[in-house]
Design an enzyme around this catalytic site. Sequence first.
Site, PDB file in Angstrom:
ATOM      1  CE  LYS A  22      42.490  34.534  39.396  1.00 40.16           C
ATOM      2  NZ  LYS A  22      43.722  34.139  38.059  1.00 40.16           N
ATOM      3  CG  ASN A  27      45.147  33.931  34.065  1.00 39.62           C
ATOM      4  OD1 ASN A  27      45.581  33.397  33.031  1.00 39.62           O
ATOM      5  ND2 ASN A  27      45.290  33.113  35.354  1.00 39.62           N
ATOM      6  CD  GLU A  28      42.736  30.934  34.539  1.00 43.43           C
ATOM      7  OE1 GLU A  28      42.648  30.096  33.477  1.00 43.43           O
ATOM      8  OE2 GLU A  28      43.069  30.428  35.610  1.00 43.43           O
ATOM      9  CB  VAL A  29      40.503  38.730  36.867  1.00 44.59           C
ATOM     10  CG1 VAL A  29      41.608  38.856  36.343  1.00 44.59           C
ATOM     11  CG2 VAL A  29      39.754  39.148  35.188  1.00 44.59           C
TER      12      VAL A  29
END
Length: 545
Positions: A483, A520-522
């Site tokens: 990210k 989390n939201e990978v």
Amino acid sequence: MMNSPAAIIFRDSRFPIVGILIFLSVVMGSCLSVGNRMSNEEPRQRVQINDGWSFYKYESPDEADSLIYDVRPPLDGVTENRVADARPTEALEMKSGQMVLKPWILPSANQFIRDTTKHRVRPEGNPGINFPFVLGDFDDGQWEKVNLPHDWAIEGPFQAGSDPEVGGGMGRLPVNGVGWYRRKLDMPKSDQGKRIYLDVDGAMSYTMVWLNGSLVGGWPYGYNSWRLDLTPYINFGETNQLAIRVDNPNHSARWYPGGGLYRDVWITKTQPVHVGQWGTYINARDVSDQSAIIDLSVTVNNPLGHNAEVTLMTTIYSLDSLGNAQLQPTGTFPEMKALIQAGQKTTVSGSVEVENPRLWGPPPTQKPHLYMAETVVVLNGEVTDRYTTRFGIRSVEFNPTEGFIINGERVYLKGVNQHHDLGALGAAFNMRAAERQLEILREMGCNAIRMAHNPPAPGLLELTDRMGFLVINEIFDSWERKKTPHDFHLIFPDWWEADTRAFVQRDRNAPSVIMWSFGNEVGEQYTGEEGAEVARMVHQVVREE
């Protein structure tokens, strides 16, 4: 925008939950200690070493020493305008001829790698042996004197302007860079023959430890708690020099991470044959107001060069609201015996029925009653360890039509996402500040917390256990896809198993933890079967623990 976990395991569940959980994003943190029957006397001592540190941080990352964990990718095309839910991208492949210390640090994870054929072997040599900061005769008199927990960035200054070195996502504070912590350790001659461990509740990040000039090991992930065995490097009867290097890269987070030794640090002393790190697991089943079956597993380490035949005796005590154990035991497990091979560890299990249990549950309709199990290890008629475990007795069900049920009562989860920092106090753990935040949340009607997006300080779970909050415990904001250029995707391939097992083992006895989230939201959610395979891999490890 709602933060939604990509992968969650429901603890003690028989059915997947059906419904919508709404979590408000807030910024928070943690700590507390629970009273127990363990003292700072033999056979086990746990001593906090938060005071008396000397600290130095390089003016610029470019001026830092070359004792790096690993090379990092270049910061090409980094922008502050990237939206929060932008798709993570593939990791860059890095090649460099620069010497890195990663091969010497990876063996620190071996305890949490189940397949022993995958254990890392420490190379020959002792990197940094002649570096001044690790030596006992180095004069650090001009360094800053600090006590832990310590966040090196929170004092500022804020970085103004349209092009700050550290962007707004990480707080525009000087979190990036390399810092060193030094402290003397006095080890009396009487400690010779014991095992001496360094226990770190959390350090941000890429932490590497030297003792008396020797590289001991380290841990790169900034949110996990971890342990190093100092025994081979200690000079008993003398003053020892502990030196810790912390390296927090820029563009490594999407929130304010803090920097440095921002949680508690401990020295743990045990006899050679002892209960291992986070070596107990307690689970309650067949729970009712009339009775409950308590299952216990205990892992005992034997680093000696010969076999050890041990007897384990475990007694359960009820804790009052201050965490003090009642004088009369609530139950006693049958004696458990084990023959532990030389240099190995063994896990033994037993069960006991507790009558009229005081159940753990969320206020206001229930009370968060707690218990303590005291495990005594006996070898050749001598007590070699006394280990305590805080736990609660409750039943949890995720029902497809009724929702979340605890101790037979349907409870709506009214929760928030909780980051690890304490606002203006920074990331440095502070017990009272964390408790005050929870008190404010309780006043506004909150009964549940999702850790965003990483394991909390151990003290936060002590608080949620005592105050009766329900917890979704989480690890990993990224897996293999990035990210931000320097986030923890860089270490995921090497450390995912050790980080995951350590995360679960540390917190699995906390009654407040009702779910485990491991992503989390990978970015792997966009990669089809490839991403699903990573999810299955991590899911299996969580289930195994």
